[in-house]
Scaffold this active site. Structure first.
Site, mmCIF file in Angstrom:
data_model
loop_
_atom_site.group_PDB
_atom_site.id
_atom_site.type_symbol
_atom_site.label_atom_id
_atom_site.label_comp_id
_atom_site.label_asym_id
_atom_site.label_seq_id
_atom_site.Cartn_x
_atom_site.Cartn_y
_atom_site.Cartn_z
ATOM 1 N N ASP A 53 -6.865 -3.872 -5.731
ATOM 2 C CA ASP A 53 -6.527 -2.560 -5.179
ATOM 3 C C ASP A 53 -5.084 -2.147 -5.521
ATOM 4 O O ASP A 53 -4.752 -0.969 -5.593
ATOM 5 C CB ASP A 53 -6.659 -2.537 -3.643
ATOM 6 C CG ASP A 53 -7.796 -3.364 -3.097
ATOM 7 O OD1 ASP A 53 -8.178 -4.350 -3.738
ATOM 8 O OD2 ASP A 53 -8.285 -3.050 -2.009
ATOM 9 N N ASP A 57 0.801 -1.234 0.000
ATOM 10 C CA ASP A 57 0.000 0.000 0.000
ATOM 11 C C ASP A 57 0.830 1.278 0.000
ATOM 12 O O ASP A 57 0.284 2.368 0.212
ATOM 13 C CB ASP A 57 -0.956 0.004 1.205
ATOM 14 C CG ASP A 57 -2.134 -0.932 0.974
ATOM 15 O OD1 ASP A 57 -2.645 -0.953 -0.155
ATOM 16 O OD2 ASP A 57 -2.529 -1.636 1.916
HETATM 17 N N1 GLY Z 1 -7.508 -1.309 -0.129
HETATM 18 C C1 GLY Z 1 -8.461 -1.738 0.794
HETATM 19 C C2 GLY Z 1 -9.845 -1.260 0.539
HETATM 20 O O1 GLY Z 1 -10.190 -0.764 -0.523
HETATM 21 O O2 GLY Z 1 -10.638 -1.416 1.450
#
Ligand code: GLY
Length: 401
Positions: A180, A122
């Site tokens: 994501d 992330d």
């Molecule tokens: N990246 C985690 C979410 O979208 O909840």
């Protein structure tokens, strides 16, 4: 029709006939909505001043529970940490309120250490939405160094056998990649440009190609999680974590994909990514379960539709992505994306979604869904909902300038 209108029409006809993408003057912004957007930025300024008071020392906002009044914050290593400084900067850019800029400088110091964090994919969200924007507004050598170190940490999670950056650490024999992760690639493109090192670019492109091959279904909806064999690169399982079911279309996952392939086209100008983004947009916009106000239910296949909860954060990401994607398309499609995003901004800016000043813990939007299967962060404000909403407002405003 006067002479200048006739010229404009002729120009448009010639441009369309020549297959050109639509130029911005053809995206007609609504003066009333623009006024409303300016008001929304002023409101957001007040809300974030309240949020500053709610924040525990050295922590980052996650959410707020309106029923109990509980404000939830996290440490810098949680995936959402970059959205607070990013949101402050989006507001600061519009209001020029130096209180918010000073707060950004304070919180960036707390966030900086994450540049060495190699345990998460992330880092794009965490470091590019924060330091990336800070550097774009006021470039500083230290911001550049932090971003390059962050890109190195992110790239360290790439497995060439799989052709992906690992999202979540897992059991031996598993290599988990979530849709994501497409959002984190923007940091790598930036690093490639800044350092001249094409390795970052190649990792981003390889990750996007592998994801395009394995994450998508025939209708261009996407799975949330793909489990690869880290030794062979073969797909072991396609499943969900945050969606309703393995075969369902979790709303935020769909819009991460939309945004992700839009940015892939921006960065590479490779038309296969534009086509992918358009296919994803087609899935979303033609879906019978997309409500008339365009804010998605938390999952397109939630069993209790039309009574299922909406996810304002998915709506905000989608609006922002469409406002970029419309630039790269021809007349009808471009107009459809622009008008849909406009509608979404109107809905999100209405009392239904936008909190009254002084409420909502200082967050701007209400009604996001974080992790429904776990029952966490359900029907609450979400820091990333605010961030992408502010980005969508700015992107809309940019069409008027
Ligand atoms: N990246 C985690 C979410 O979208 O909840």
């Amino acid at each position: 029709m006067n002479k200048s209108n006739t010229c404009l029409c002729l120009l448009l006809v010639v441009a369309i006939a020549a297959g050109c993408t639509v130029k911005e003057p053809f995206f007609k912004t609504d003066p009333e909505l623009l006024t409303n957007i300016d008001r929304s930025f002023a409101d957001a300024d007040q809300q974030y001043q309240l949020m500053m008071k709610n924040l525990p020392p050295n922590q980052f906002p996650k959410t707020f529970y309106p029923l109990t009044g509980k404000f939830e914050a996290c440490n810098s290593d949680w995936w959402v940490s970059g959205f607070y400084p990013g949101s402050l900067l989006y507001i600061y850019e519009q209001t020029k309120d130096t209180v918010l800029y000073k707060e950004t400088e304070r919180i960036l110091k707390v966030l900086e250490k994450e540049k060495y964090n190699k345990t998460t994919h992330d880092l794009g969200f965490m470091m590019y939405c924060s330091f990336g924007m800070a550097n774009a507004i006021r470039p500083k050598p230290e911001y550049k160094d932090i971003l390059i170190t962050s890109a190195k940490s992110l790239a360290s999670r790439f497995n060439s056998k799989v052709g992906c950056i690992q999202s979540w650490d897992a059991k031996p024999g598993e290599f988990l990649v979530i849709i994501d992760n497409m959002m984190n690639l923007e940091l790598l493109f930036w690093a490639s440009r800044e350092t001249g090192d094409s390795a970052y670019y190649k990792i981003a492109v390889t990750h996007a190609n592998t994801t395009m091959k394995n994450h998508f279904r025939a209708d261009y909806s996407s799975y949330h999680v793909i489990d690869y064999n880290p030794e062979t690169g073969l797909v072991q399982k396609k499943r969900t974590d945050q969606g309703y079911a393995d075969e369902s279309a979790w709303a935020r996952g769909q819009v991460w994909g939309l945004y992700g392939y839009t940015l892939m086209y921006r960065e590479t100008k490779d038309r296969q990514y534009l086509e992918q983004a358009n296919h994803i947009a087609g899935f979303l916009l033609k879906h019978p379960n997309l409500p008339a106000d365009k804010i998605p239910f938390w999952d397109f296949n939630a069993p209790d539709i039309p009574h299922a909860l909406r996810d304002a954060s998915a709506g905000a990401v989608m609006a922002s992505a469409l406002l970029e994607l419309c630039r790269y398309n021809k007349a009808d499609q471009a107009q459809l994306y622009f008008k849909t995003a406009e509608k979404m901004i109107r809905t999100l800016s209405s009392a239904q979604y936008k909190a009254i000043i002084g409420t909502n813990g200082g967050f701007i939007l209400k009604h996001g869904v974080g992790h429904m299967p776990k029952g966490s962060e359900v029907d609450v404000p979400l820091t990333y909902g605010d961030y992408y909403y502010l980005e969508a407002l700015k992107r809309y405003k940019d069409y008027a300038n």
